[in-house]
Design a protein around this motif. Structure first.
Motif, PDB file in Angstrom:
ATOM      1  N   THR A   1      -1.473  55.670 -11.443  1.00  0.00           N
ATOM      2  CA  THR A   1      -2.561  55.350 -10.521  1.00  0.00           C
ATOM      3  C   THR A   1      -3.723  56.314 -10.691  1.00  0.00           C
ATOM      4  O   THR A   1      -4.883  55.907 -10.656  1.00  0.00           O
TER       5      THR A   1
ATOM      6  N   LYS B   1      -2.855  48.064  -6.400  1.00  0.00           N
ATOM      7  CA  LYS B   1      -2.287  48.529  -5.136  1.00  0.00           C
ATOM      8  C   LYS B   1      -2.576  47.573  -3.975  1.00  0.00           C
ATOM      9  O   LYS B   1      -1.735  47.382  -3.112  1.00  0.00           O
TER      10      LYS B   1
ATOM     11  N   ASN C   1      -6.758  54.523  -2.724  1.00  0.00           N
ATOM     12  CA  ASN C   1      -5.369  54.653  -3.156  1.00  0.00           C
ATOM     13  C   ASN C   1      -4.644  55.821  -2.510  1.00  0.00           C
ATOM     14  O   ASN C   1      -3.427  55.873  -2.518  1.00  0.00           O
TER      15      ASN C   1
END
Length: 51
Positions: free
Chosen positions: A5, A20, A49
């Motif tokens: 990520t 996500k 995130n």
């Protein structure tokens, strides 16, 4: 946040947000910010995130 990520947030911010959150408002905002400038897209991807 996972390492994947973090890397995607730096290289391709909209993709990191998409993975996500899917095709929601966050993704659209990320695309717009990335088109305006790469850095705002990266900052927003990290912000979204990390929540």
């Amino acid at each position: 946040m996972s390492l994947l990520t973090i890397i995607l947030s730096i290289l391709l911010p909209p993709l990191a947000v998409f993975l996500k959150h899917g095709l929601k408002t966050e993704f659209l905002i990320s695309v717009i910010l990335t088109i305006i400038g790469w850095l705002p897209g990266v900052i927003y991807a990290f912000y979204v995130n990390s929540k």
